[in-house]
Write an enzyme that holds these catalytic residues in place. Structure first.
Site, PDB file in Angstrom:
ATOM      1  N   CYS A 162       0.814  -1.224   0.000  1.00 38.34           N
ATOM      2  CA  CYS A 162       0.000   0.000   0.000  1.00 38.34           C
ATOM      3  C   CYS A 162       0.850   1.278   0.000  1.00 38.34           C
ATOM      4  O   CYS A 162       0.535   2.238  -0.711  1.00 38.34           O
ATOM      5  CB  CYS A 162      -0.955  -0.009   1.185  1.00 38.34           C
ATOM      6  SG  CYS A 162      -0.186  -0.512   2.727  1.00 38.34           S
TER       7      CYS A 162
ATOM      8  N   HIS B 281      -2.833   6.446   4.559  1.00 40.56           N
ATOM      9  CA  HIS B 281      -1.405   6.705   4.738  1.00 40.56           C
ATOM     10  C   HIS B 281      -1.041   8.071   4.139  1.00 40.56           C
ATOM     11  O   HIS B 281      -1.722   8.575   3.247  1.00 40.56           O
ATOM     12  CB  HIS B 281      -0.568   5.686   3.957  1.00 40.56           C
ATOM     13  CG  HIS B 281      -0.584   4.289   4.507  1.00 40.56           C
ATOM     14  ND1 HIS B 281      -1.082   3.956   5.736  1.00 40.56           N
ATOM     15  CD2 HIS B 281      -0.121   3.129   3.965  1.00 40.56           C
ATOM     16  CE1 HIS B 281      -0.931   2.649   5.935  1.00 40.56           C
ATOM     17  NE2 HIS B 281      -0.356   2.120   4.863  1.00 40.56           N
TER      18      HIS B 281
HETATM   19  N1  LIG Z   1      -4.626  -3.295   5.293  1.00 35.59           N
HETATM   20  C1  LIG Z   1      -4.057  -2.824   4.204  1.00 35.59           C
HETATM   21  O1  LIG Z   1      -4.099  -1.618   3.929  1.00 35.59           O
HETATM   22  C2  LIG Z   1      -3.390  -3.703   3.223  1.00 35.59           C
HETATM   23  C3  LIG Z   1      -2.876  -3.129   2.067  1.00 35.59           C
HETATM   24  C4  LIG Z   1      -2.266  -3.944   1.126  1.00 35.59           C
HETATM   25  C5  LIG Z   1      -2.175  -5.275   1.358  1.00 35.59           C
HETATM   26  N2  LIG Z   1      -2.681  -5.828   2.507  1.00 35.59           N
HETATM   27  C6  LIG Z   1      -2.591  -7.265   2.671  1.00 35.59           C
HETATM   28  O2  LIG Z   1      -3.890  -7.813   2.527  1.00 35.59           O
HETATM   29  C7  LIG Z   1      -4.017  -8.938   3.371  1.00 35.59           C
HETATM   30  C8  LIG Z   1      -5.200  -8.740   4.311  1.00 35.59           C
HETATM   31  O3  LIG Z   1      -4.989  -7.590   5.101  1.00 35.59           O
HETATM   32  P1  LIG Z   1      -6.079  -6.990   6.087  1.00 35.59           P
HETATM   33  O4  LIG Z   1      -5.514  -5.697   6.515  1.00 35.59           O
HETATM   34  O5  LIG Z   1      -7.433  -7.026   5.482  1.00 35.59           O
HETATM   35  O6  LIG Z   1      -6.014  -8.053   7.310  1.00 35.59           O
HETATM   36  P2  LIG Z   1      -7.148  -8.433   8.369  1.00 35.59           P
HETATM   37  O7  LIG Z   1      -8.051  -7.294   8.617  1.00 35.59           O
HETATM   38  O8  LIG Z   1      -6.401  -9.009   9.505  1.00 35.59           O
HETATM   39  O9  LIG Z   1      -7.977  -9.593   7.639  1.00 35.59           O
HETATM   40  C9  LIG Z   1      -7.425 -10.855   7.368  1.00 35.59           C
HETATM   41  C10 LIG Z   1      -8.438 -11.692   6.622  1.00 35.59           C
HETATM   42  O10 LIG Z   1      -7.837 -12.956   6.312  1.00 35.59           O
HETATM   43  C11 LIG Z   1      -8.672 -13.996   6.806  1.00 35.59           C
HETATM   44  N3  LIG Z   1      -7.894 -15.156   7.189  1.00 35.59           N
HETATM   45  C12 LIG Z   1      -6.914 -15.231   8.119  1.00 35.59           C
HETATM   46  N4  LIG Z   1      -6.462 -16.505   8.222  1.00 35.59           N
HETATM   47  C13 LIG Z   1      -7.174 -17.233   7.342  1.00 35.59           C
HETATM   48  C14 LIG Z   1      -7.188 -18.609   7.002  1.00 35.59           C
HETATM   49  N5  LIG Z   1      -6.368 -19.488   7.574  1.00 35.59           N
HETATM   50  N6  LIG Z   1      -8.066 -19.026   6.068  1.00 35.59           N
HETATM   51  C15 LIG Z   1      -8.900 -18.141   5.487  1.00 35.59           C
HETATM   52  N7  LIG Z   1      -8.951 -16.819   5.765  1.00 35.59           N
HETATM   53  C16 LIG Z   1      -8.085 -16.377   6.692  1.00 35.59           C
HETATM   54  C17 LIG Z   1      -9.382 -13.391   7.994  1.00 35.59           C
HETATM   55  O11 LIG Z   1     -10.546 -14.146   8.285  1.00 35.59           O
HETATM   56  P3  LIG Z   1     -11.160 -14.205   9.778  1.00 35.59           P
HETATM   57  O12 LIG Z   1     -11.931 -12.938   9.954  1.00 35.59           O
HETATM   58  O13 LIG Z   1     -11.995 -15.425   9.743  1.00 35.59           O
HETATM   59  O14 LIG Z   1      -9.991 -14.297  10.730  1.00 35.59           O
HETATM   60  C18 LIG Z   1      -9.695 -12.005   7.441  1.00 35.59           C
HETATM   61  O15 LIG Z   1     -10.800 -12.055   6.569  1.00 35.59           O
HETATM   62  C19 LIG Z   1      -2.674  -9.095   4.088  1.00 35.59           C
HETATM   63  O16 LIG Z   1      -1.867  -9.989   3.358  1.00 35.59           O
HETATM   64  C20 LIG Z   1      -2.097  -7.704   4.025  1.00 35.59           C
HETATM   65  O17 LIG Z   1      -0.695  -7.710   4.096  1.00 35.59           O
HETATM   66  C21 LIG Z   1      -3.292  -5.062   3.426  1.00 35.59           C
END
Ligand SMILES: NC(=O)c1ccc[n+]([C@@H]2O[C@H](COP(=O)([O-])OP(=O)(O)OC[C@H]3O[C@@H](n4cnc5c(N)ncnc54)[C@H](OP(=O)(O)O)[C@@H]3O)[C@@H](O)[C@H]2O)c1
Length: 346
Positions: free
Chosen positions: A138, A252
């Protein structure tokens, strides 16, 4: 393989969202609905923890299913926004089942076989995908979207980035931690950090990724540097980054110091950025009104301002500027949905 996939995607595709309950996943659903993405079928996946629950989509309640190896048999496009570990395990299975995966994690971003795409910059890369497309970090997206229109006409020689990164970049749990810590601080209660390593209320700290003992850079800084080079298609770009987590809930910001090949003026920068896709110039010195996370949040454009000559470079080739962008949208969910849209028209 790519060709039959792309032509298959001409029709309204069947979509899966993996990590639908997360900070990015929820925004993906909002983007798909708002942009009226022409899907014929949608399935939502999360971990066992949230399976059985439901999420709203276009006024309907959609069931959340547990992610399993078999769940991609009826999927054309899978939008992944779970962890890198989940992506490493399940994305290849989805591709084997015939889906095109657009992954938000860092798992495949630097794989030379995998296109790392910001549509405004390098949508042309999409033709070489083999089922897997990576969505960039991001902080990298937010910094380089406004740099691309400049780089195209006057190559960037050296780039110094300092980020001010929001809680949302660390997911839904980190956003909750910032709220809880702030409430506790105001109430005079103690709050023990659980998601992030340091007290977050009324504080800031170096990004919470691991420091590489050899380079001294943390994981986020390394991603910003390596991914920016890959997206801009310039492996020799001289770039350094300092990534800092600030107590902002969402969106950000970054300070950019950019040295170009040839002399450049702030007026040229403003005119090159006016009307550039995905960018909005917000540069009002009289009112001291410049990009802020509070105004960047909820919108797809990256705000750019404080555009000025960097007076430390006497050759007049350097510009300083400040940007802010909603990293849940352009930094993650929106960029992924825009990639999916490009696949339909490819
Ligand atoms: N936040 C950002 O701005 C951003 C930007 C770019 C990239 N990313 C990337 O995008 C990804 C998600 O980020 P996020 O910020 O949305 O994280 P988050 O809010 O922690 O959400 C994680 C998601 O993954 C699911 N998950 C976790 N373990 C799993 C499993 N074993 N099987 C299936 N689903 C699973 C969770 O489901 P449950 O609810 O069931 O736990 C939840 O839906 C990460 O790789 C992060 O690095 C994030």
């Amino acid at each position: 393989m790519t060709h039959h996939r792309v032509s298959r995607l001409d029709a309204a595709p069947r979509l899966a969202v993996v990590g639908a309950t997360g900070a990015v996943g929820r925004e993906m659903l909002t983007c798909l609905a708002k942009r009226n993405f022409p899907l014929s079928h949608l399935r939502l996946f999360a971990s066992q923890r949230c399976a059985g629950g439901a999420l709203p989509f276009k006024g309907r309640s959609m069931r959340i299913e547990e992610l399993t190896a078999e769940c991609f048999t009826d999927t054309d496009i899978a939008l992944f926004s779970a962890s890198a570990a989940v992506a490493r395990r399940y994305a290849p299975l989805a591709v084997e089942s015939g889906a095109v995966v657009i992954d938000n994690s860092s798992a495949f971003r630097l794989d030379p076989e995998v296109p790392l795409v910001v549509p405004e910059i390098n949508a042309g890369e999409l033709v070489r995908h083999r089922g897997l497309i990576a969505n960039p970090n991001c902080a990298a997206i937010i910094s380089i979207v406004p740099l691309w229109p400049l780089h195209r006409v006057n190559r960037i020689r050296r780039l110094v980035i300092a980020t001010y990164q929001a809680a949302s970049g660390a997911g839904a749990a980190a956003m909750q931690e910032l709220l809880d810590a702030t409430r506790a601080h105001l109430d005079g209660r103690e709050h023990k950090p659980q998601v992030l390593p340091h007290p977050y209320a009324f504080n800031l700290f170096s990004h919470n990724t691991t420091i590489d003992p050899e380079t001294g850079y943390n994981g986020e800084e390394t991603k910003v540097m390596l991914e920016s080079r890959k997206i801009l298609g310039d492996p020799d770009l001289r770039i350094t980054a300092t990534c800092v987590r600030v107590p902002v809930l969402r969106a950000h910001a970054a300070s950019l110091n950019v040295e170009f090949d040839r002399p450049i003026t702030p007026a040229e920068v403003r005119s090159l950025l006016a009307g550039a896709p995905g960018v909005r110039v917000l540069d009002d010195p009289a009112r001291n009104h410049f990009p802020m996370p509070s105004e960047a949040q909820g919108q797809g454009d990256i705000l750019v301002g404080r555009i000025r000559q960097d007076v430390s470079d006497h050759s007049h080739r350097s510009i300083a500027m400040f940007v802010a962008g909603d990293q849940l949208l352009k930094g993650a969910a929106l960029n992924a949905v825009q990639i999916a849209e490009r696949l339909l028209t490819a």
